[in-house]
Design an enzyme around this catalytic site. Sequence first.
Site, mmCIF file in Angstrom:
data_model
loop_
_atom_site.group_PDB
_atom_site.id
_atom_site.type_symbol
_atom_site.label_atom_id
_atom_site.label_comp_id
_atom_site.label_asym_id
_atom_site.label_seq_id
_atom_site.Cartn_x
_atom_site.Cartn_y
_atom_site.Cartn_z
ATOM 1 N N ASP A 42 35.836 -12.813 -65.173
ATOM 2 C CA ASP A 42 35.908 -12.526 -66.439
ATOM 3 C C ASP A 42 35.060 -11.611 -67.501
ATOM 4 O O ASP A 42 34.066 -11.162 -67.157
ATOM 5 C CB ASP A 42 34.208 -13.941 -65.893
ATOM 6 C CG ASP A 42 33.284 -14.461 -67.736
ATOM 7 O OD1 ASP A 42 34.210 -13.805 -68.843
ATOM 8 O OD2 ASP A 42 32.569 -14.437 -67.344
ATOM 9 N N ASP A 102 39.260 -14.065 -66.807
ATOM 10 C CA ASP A 102 40.730 -14.379 -68.001
ATOM 11 C C ASP A 102 40.970 -12.819 -67.334
ATOM 12 O O ASP A 102 41.195 -12.659 -66.596
ATOM 13 C CB ASP A 102 39.520 -14.006 -68.716
ATOM 14 C CG ASP A 102 38.986 -13.239 -68.830
ATOM 15 O OD1 ASP A 102 39.334 -12.101 -68.704
ATOM 16 O OD2 ASP A 102 37.417 -13.385 -69.118
ATOM 17 N N ASP A 146 53.305 -20.248 -62.999
ATOM 18 C CA ASP A 146 53.078 -21.611 -62.399
ATOM 19 C C ASP A 146 53.943 -22.348 -63.231
ATOM 20 O O ASP A 146 53.599 -22.512 -64.540
ATOM 21 C CB ASP A 146 51.988 -21.860 -61.939
ATOM 22 C CG ASP A 146 51.014 -22.500 -60.542
ATOM 23 O OD1 ASP A 146 52.353 -23.743 -60.308
ATOM 24 O OD2 ASP A 146 50.940 -22.468 -60.121
ATOM 25 N N ASP A 165 55.384 -25.707 -59.216
ATOM 26 C CA ASP A 165 54.482 -27.096 -58.561
ATOM 27 C C ASP A 165 55.140 -28.245 -58.091
ATOM 28 O O ASP A 165 56.074 -28.796 -59.120
ATOM 29 C CB ASP A 165 53.885 -27.209 -59.893
ATOM 30 C CG ASP A 165 52.367 -28.083 -60.102
ATOM 31 O OD1 ASP A 165 51.394 -27.375 -58.730
ATOM 32 O OD2 ASP A 165 52.073 -29.485 -60.267
ATOM 33 N N GLU A 203 56.299 -26.186 -54.204
ATOM 34 C CA GLU A 203 55.314 -26.279 -53.860
ATOM 35 C C GLU A 203 56.081 -27.690 -53.338
ATOM 36 O O GLU A 203 56.340 -28.724 -54.498
ATOM 37 C CB GLU A 203 53.704 -26.747 -54.490
ATOM 38 C CG GLU A 203 53.176 -26.443 -53.684
ATOM 39 C CD GLU A 203 51.921 -27.946 -54.349
ATOM 40 O OE1 GLU A 203 51.051 -27.917 -54.360
ATOM 41 O OE2 GLU A 203 52.591 -28.017 -55.767
ATOM 42 N N HIS A 219 44.290 -22.793 -54.050
ATOM 43 C CA HIS A 219 43.222 -23.801 -55.019
ATOM 44 C C HIS A 219 43.317 -25.384 -54.110
ATOM 45 O O HIS A 219 42.264 -25.492 -54.918
ATOM 46 C CB HIS A 219 43.924 -23.264 -55.680
ATOM 47 C CG HIS A 219 45.207 -24.121 -56.468
ATOM 48 N ND1 HIS A 219 46.511 -23.265 -55.538
ATOM 49 C CD2 HIS A 219 45.145 -25.228 -57.441
ATOM 50 C CE1 HIS A 219 46.834 -24.017 -56.391
ATOM 51 N NE2 HIS A 219 46.648 -25.453 -57.391
ATOM 52 N N ASP A 220 44.171 -25.713 -53.577
ATOM 53 C CA ASP A 220 44.264 -27.194 -53.015
ATOM 54 C C ASP A 220 43.581 -27.442 -52.290
ATOM 55 O O ASP A 220 43.231 -28.155 -51.455
ATOM 56 C CB ASP A 220 45.467 -28.066 -52.910
ATOM 57 C CG ASP A 220 46.401 -27.550 -54.579
ATOM 58 O OD1 ASP A 220 44.987 -27.792 -55.732
ATOM 59 O OD2 ASP A 220 47.019 -28.169 -54.182
#
Length: 554
Positions: free
Chosen positions: A22, A30, A99, A203, A269, A330-331
Amino acid sequence: MEKKKWWQKAVFYQIYPRSFADSNNNGIGDLQGVIERLDYLQELGIDAIWFSPFFSSPQKDFGYDISDYRTIDPGYGTMKDFEELLEKAHSLDIKIILDMVLNHTSDEHPWFLESRSNTTNPKRDWYIWRKGRGKKQDKPPNNWRAVFGGNAWKWDKYTQEYFFHQFLPFQPDLNWRNSAVQEEMLETVRFWVEKGVDGFRLDIIHTLFEDKDFRDNPRSWRLLPSSDSTAYLFQNPKYTAFLPETINMCIHIRSLIDSYVPERMVVGEVMGGPRIFRPLYGENNNGLNLVFNFKFSDQSFSAKKFFQVIQETESILSDPYWPCYVFSNHDKTRMISRVGNNEKKAKLLTLLLLTVRGTPFIYYGEEIGMHQGKIPKEALKDPLAKLKVMGIPIGKFLGRDGCRTPMQWDNSSGNAGFSPKLDTIPWLPISTNSDVINVENQKNDEKSMLSYFKQLIHLRKSENALCEGKLLNLSIPCKNCLTFERLGYQEGKLVALLVIFNFNNKLIQIQNPYPSSTIIFSTESLNLLSSTTDNITIQAYEGLLTKFSFESVS
Ligand code: GLC
């Protein structure tokens, strides 16, 4: 041996933008934060970054619900920031892939707002609308289930029809049978390629098209999806996944990106293992360049299990097809936490990821051994964590916040260097062990996880056989020990690298197929350069790499 492409040799690194760095003290990562950390990534040795989505989005699924595909969400920065990021990354020889969420948009996307405004709106057919079944037309059009639970049809009270969402109800599926949708989405792909990006992660690409006759999906006994099957919630998604039209679109997207120079890439994915997703590579290897094989992330810590996965993958994705393995993202629960936060085990599995034939993807924080975060109930953010199915709060098993906690940069109290100001509160709580597990602590420690990753990535780059070579002689020479060889040419010589993985918690000895080879890497003591003899001794949970050069070149 045919020269391999950049995306076959590259080590990819996934950044979840919200959690990486950040720069402006709002507690959310960011693009400027990433720019400030590019030197760190270059030193780590990675070749390419995959960014989870940072396009404009209401952030209900943290970017996987897009409301404008061609702008940057103000929370992450501006287009100028992105251009600066791309330029700096390229100057450091780091490629960038984005993505692309082609299957669905946010329900706040202007297209969907128009589409739902009335049944005759020109955008109506951009999404999948159907009348209900039954006399009162109040039953969903068919039995299709959403991947994240519940019926995949949501009733719209304004226009008195159902719309289809294969994922969360605020993620309406685009209608890929509409040619205007296809044109618009492919134009978006072109837009980013022309900006200079090097490729895309697509995705949940296997769900792009659905059956045009809306036939009911057959039943299944499976509750949860796994890498062996696409069935879930007692349904086999025969009419909602892996349709021939989806495979054709993958081939089309590949031909689109192949029309650009220099070469771009697409990685898909999907749900399911190699047997299921192989068609997306295209019959002539003309589809997706890579498809994530999540089978590594499903296995228990066992030589036999990994043997089976590699054996199956090698037989289905033999040359010229190229596998793509991954342990964390991230999943998923972070890999190190799946093996009891045991560093030795995590190092062994990392050796596997970086030496097996295929393209490896590393998830941010994996290189310092970040643990799965424990998030108090009141701090949960992931919509899945809040899910209930038939009144049962299944969210606590599905929630993904724990693998998305902010990157641990240093041991400053407050936010571990995630934000410049110590008192900035990050969007998810920092892990409690950030004073021990962080970049600052590890960067000068030769024995740290970070040093281990750096050495291994650099070794991979210096040994051609690891990046490009064949994988041969996969075997289990003794109980719970896995070995394979990577064979390739280096400076005109044929080189065999033998990789040995001891999954046992005790020392073992195996017969050495190449006596007098040299040990060039070990998970236990780095820079070990001794010669081997007839037998090799391997410590508990140790991984070893030995090198043998054949004298004559055939
Ligand atoms: C993919 C993403 C996941 C997201 C889902 C719906 O599986 O990885 O984070 O929730 O698609 O877009």
